[in-house]
Design a protein around this motif. Structure first.
Motif, PDB file in Angstrom:
ATOM      1  N   GLU A  51       0.834  -1.208   0.000  1.00 50.91           N
ATOM      2  CA  GLU A  51       0.000   0.000   0.000  1.00 50.91           C
ATOM      3  C   GLU A  51       0.866   1.256   0.000  1.00 50.91           C
ATOM      4  N   LEU A  83       2.193   1.704  -3.702  1.00 52.32           N
ATOM      5  CA  LEU A  83       1.305   2.180  -4.771  1.00 52.32           C
ATOM      6  C   LEU A  83       0.252   3.173  -4.318  1.00 52.32           C
ATOM      7  N   SER A 132      -1.947   5.829  -6.570  1.00 53.94           N
ATOM      8  CA  SER A 132      -3.366   5.516  -6.738  1.00 53.94           C
ATOM      9  C   SER A 132      -4.233   6.674  -6.258  1.00 53.94           C
ATOM     10  N   GLU A 133      -3.875   7.244  -5.115  1.00 51.41           N
ATOM     11  CA  GLU A 133      -4.616   8.396  -4.590  1.00 51.41           C
ATOM     12  C   GLU A 133      -4.553   9.573  -5.556  1.00 51.41           C
ATOM     13  N   MET A 135       1.970  -2.008 -11.921  1.00 51.42           N
ATOM     14  CA  MET A 135       1.307  -0.895 -11.241  1.00 51.42           C
ATOM     15  C   MET A 135       1.209   0.318 -12.147  1.00 51.42           C
ATOM     16  N   LEU A 156      -2.316   1.891 -13.593  1.00 55.03           N
ATOM     17  CA  LEU A 156      -2.732   3.230 -13.160  1.00 55.03           C
ATOM     18  C   LEU A 156      -2.822   4.198 -14.338  1.00 55.03           C
ATOM     19  N   GLU A 171      -6.182   6.131 -15.270  1.00 56.38           N
ATOM     20  CA  GLU A 171      -6.217   7.567 -15.534  1.00 56.38           C
ATOM     21  C   GLU A 171      -6.930   7.859 -16.854  1.00 56.38           C
ATOM     22  N   ALA A 229      -8.699   0.231  -8.422  1.00 54.64           N
ATOM     23  CA  ALA A 229      -7.526   0.500  -7.575  1.00 54.64           C
ATOM     24  C   ALA A 229      -7.389  -0.574  -6.494  1.00 54.64           C
ATOM     25  N   LEU A 259      -5.951  -3.613  -8.014  1.00 54.90           N
ATOM     26  CA  LEU A 259      -4.522  -3.440  -8.276  1.00 54.90           C
ATOM     27  C   LEU A 259      -3.695  -3.801  -7.049  1.00 54.90           C
ATOM     28  N   ARG A 260      -4.164  -3.457  -5.872  1.00 57.06           N
ATOM     29  CA  ARG A 260      -3.445  -3.828  -4.648  1.00 57.06           C
ATOM     30  C   ARG A 260      -3.304  -5.350  -4.564  1.00 57.06           C
TER      31      ARG A 260
END
Length: 203
Positions: free
Chosen positions: A90, A93, A97-98, A161, A165, A169, A186, A189-190
């Motif tokens: 976490e 990434l 991600s945020e 990753m 992402l 986007e 997202a 993805l984790r």
């Protein structure tokens, strides 16, 4: 914000989009025009050359991302959770991600970075201390937690990753792609990043 700072940010945003869309053959003159600069030499004035512009773009985006990542690492250390693999993933990434979820497709940073990495522009591995102090602090924790981890496996996770992402986007341009779908992607993805790191061996 001063006039010069505003001009710099407009150039950086224009460069990020044009590099992401068309690659690194885009001219500085085109970037200046896209940024609304009447002076065709505005990019050279603020950044020197294309290398200086790319460096400034990374600094512009990575400074707040590094602050966030180092906060997350500090919280893990304070809680004695340096060996918590999902939490380390976490921290790896989460800031990016945020960024994508917050900007909702209005930033081109992941698309720019994906193209830059795959064009061969990204030569420092695992990460350059100039742009990624948070990563240079985090990567040894991952190697300590997974003694069998190789740089190739870490690179595979990083590229996975990055491309996911960048795609996320881009998907914000689809009217049917909402915040709930983005958050679900997202979260998935984790899971897949953790799987890439641990596939074929014990966690």
């Amino acid at each position: 914000m001063t006039r010069a700072t505003h001009a710099r940010e407009k150039i950086l945003n224009a460069a990020e989009r044009l590099f992401a869309e068309r690659g690194f053959e885009v001219s500085l003159r085109e970037i200046a025009g896209a940024a609304g600069q009447r002076n065709n030499s505005a990019v050279q004035y603020h950044f020197g050359d294309k290398t200086g512009l790319v460096d400034a773009l990374y600094e512009f985006r990575m400074t707040p991302l590094n602050v966030r990542r180092r906060e997350m690492i500090a919280e893990l250390r304070a809680a004695g959770r340096e060996g918590d693999l999902p939490a380390l993933v976490e921290a790896f990434l989460g800031p990016l991600s945020e960024h994508v979820l917050t900007h909702r497709g209005e930033s081109w940073y992941l698309r720019f970075t994906s193209r830059y990495v795959l064009s061969g522009g990204y030569r420092s591995w695992p990460f350059s201390s100039d742009h990624y102090p948070g990563m240079t602090e985090l990567v040894p924790l991952l190697f300590a937690r997974l003694p069998g981890l190789t740089e190739e496996r870490l690179r595979a996770m990083f590229l996975h990753m990055l491309v996911v992402l960048a795609d996320l986007e881009q998907r914000y341009a689809d009217p049917g792609f909402d915040d709930a779908a983005a958050a679900a992607a997202a979260a998935d993805l984790r899971t897949t990043c953790l799987a890439v790191l641990t596939a074929g061996g014990p966690e």
